[in-house]
Design a protein around this motif. Structure first.
Motif, short mmCIF file in Angstrom:
data_model
loop_
_atom_site.label_atom_id
_atom_site.label_comp_id
_atom_site.label_asym_id
_atom_site.label_seq_id
_atom_site.Cartn_x
_atom_site.Cartn_y
_atom_site.Cartn_z
N GLN A 155 -4.19 15.98 -2.51
CA GLN A 155 -4.23 16.18 -1.06
C GLN A 155 -4.79 14.94 -0.36
N ALA A 156 -5.82 14.35 -0.95
CA ALA A 156 -6.40 13.13 -0.35
C ALA A 156 -5.37 12.01 -0.30
N HIS A 157 -4.56 11.90 -1.35
CA HIS A 157 -3.56 10.83 -1.36
C HIS A 157 -2.38 11.15 -0.44
N MET A 158 -2.17 12.40 -0.12
CA MET A 158 -1.19 12.73 0.93
C MET A 158 -1.70 12.17 2.26
N ARG A 159 -2.99 12.37 2.52
CA ARG A 159 -3.60 11.85 3.75
C ARG A 159 -3.54 10.33 3.77
N ILE A 160 -3.94 9.72 2.68
CA ILE A 160 -3.93 8.26 2.60
C ILE A 160 -2.51 7.72 2.78
N SER A 161 -1.55 8.40 2.15
CA SER A 161 -0.15 7.98 2.29
C SER A 161 0.27 7.96 3.75
N MET A 162 -0.06 9.02 4.46
CA MET A 162 0.31 9.08 5.88
C MET A 162 -0.45 8.04 6.69
N TRP A 180 0.81 -1.22 0.00
CA TRP A 180 0.00 0.00 0.00
C TRP A 180 0.84 1.27 0.00
N GLN A 181 1.95 1.26 0.72
CA GLN A 181 2.80 2.45 0.74
C GLN A 181 3.37 2.74 -0.65
N THR A 182 3.85 1.71 -1.32
CA THR A 182 4.41 1.88 -2.65
C THR A 182 3.33 2.36 -3.62
N ARG A 183 2.14 1.83 -3.50
CA ARG A 183 1.03 2.26 -4.36
C ARG A 183 0.73 3.74 -4.15
N GLU A 184 0.73 4.16 -2.89
CA GLU A 184 0.43 5.57 -2.60
C GLU A 184 1.54 6.48 -3.12
N LEU A 185 2.79 6.09 -2.95
CA LEU A 185 3.88 6.91 -3.48
C LEU A 185 3.78 7.02 -5.00
N ALA A 186 3.44 5.93 -5.65
CA ALA A 186 3.26 5.96 -7.11
C ALA A 186 2.10 6.87 -7.49
N THR A 187 1.02 6.82 -6.73
CA THR A 187 -0.15 7.64 -7.01
C THR A 187 0.18 9.12 -6.85
N VAL A 188 0.84 9.47 -5.76
CA VAL A 188 1.23 10.86 -5.54
C VAL A 188 2.17 11.31 -6.66
N GLY A 189 3.10 10.45 -7.03
CA GLY A 189 4.02 10.78 -8.11
C GLY A 189 3.32 10.99 -9.44
N THR A 210 4.09 19.78 -2.77
CA THR A 210 4.37 20.54 -1.55
C THR A 210 3.10 21.18 -1.02
N SER A 211 2.36 21.84 -1.89
CA SER A 211 1.12 22.50 -1.48
C SER A 211 0.11 21.51 -0.94
N ALA A 212 -0.02 20.37 -1.59
CA ALA A 212 -0.97 19.35 -1.13
C ALA A 212 -0.59 18.84 0.24
N LEU A 213 0.69 18.60 0.46
CA LEU A 213 1.14 18.13 1.77
C LEU A 213 0.91 19.20 2.82
N GLU A 214 1.22 20.45 2.52
CA GLU A 214 1.00 21.54 3.47
C GLU A 214 -0.47 21.69 3.81
N THR A 231 -1.08 5.12 5.68
CA THR A 231 -0.43 3.83 5.46
C THR A 231 0.91 3.74 6.17
N GLY A 232 1.34 4.85 6.79
CA GLY A 232 2.59 4.83 7.54
C GLY A 232 3.73 5.60 6.91
N ILE A 233 3.48 6.21 5.76
CA ILE A 233 4.51 7.04 5.14
C ILE A 233 4.64 8.31 5.98
N THR A 234 5.86 8.71 6.26
CA THR A 234 6.08 9.85 7.14
C THR A 234 6.07 11.16 6.37
N GLN A 235 5.92 12.25 7.11
CA GLN A 235 6.00 13.58 6.52
C GLN A 235 7.35 13.77 5.85
N ALA A 236 8.41 13.32 6.49
CA ALA A 236 9.75 13.46 5.92
C ALA A 236 9.87 12.70 4.59
#
Length: 86
Positions: free
Chosen positions: A35-42, A13-22, A71-75, A44-49
């Motif tokens: 922005q929704a996928h930033m939330r979903i990524s976090m 799931w983490q890899t899927r989310e990173l691919a989706t955000v990318g 950047t804007s979506a994460l902020e 799944t355990g993906i960190t802010q860093a």
């Protein structure tokens, strides 16, 4: 197609989310989904860093606008988490 990533069972799931955000970051007009996928990524355990590192990579490897959208979506997501309504 974006949905194809989730239909397959070969990525976690983490890899899927990173691919989706990318994939969403270079696209104009999909900011709510990004922005929704930033939330979903976090969720799944993906960190802010890790997400910050992703947008740095997008700025260099894709283009600056893609990195800026990420950047804007994460902020926006982090601001929504800090709002008193949560």
């Amino acid at each position: 197609m974006l949905g194809d990533i989730f239909e397959r069972d070969n990525l976690d799931w983490q890899t899927r989310e990173l691919a989706t955000v990318g994939m969403l970051s270079p696209l104009i007009g999909v900011e709510p989904q990004l922005q929704a996928h930033m939330r979903i990524s976090m969720n799944t355990g993906i960190t802010q860093a890790q997400l910050e590192r992703l947008w740095q990579i997008l700025k260099v490897g894709v283009d600056e606008q893609a990195g800026n959208r990420a950047t804007s979506a994460l902020e926006r997501h982090l601001a929504s988490m800090a709002s008193p309504s949560r």
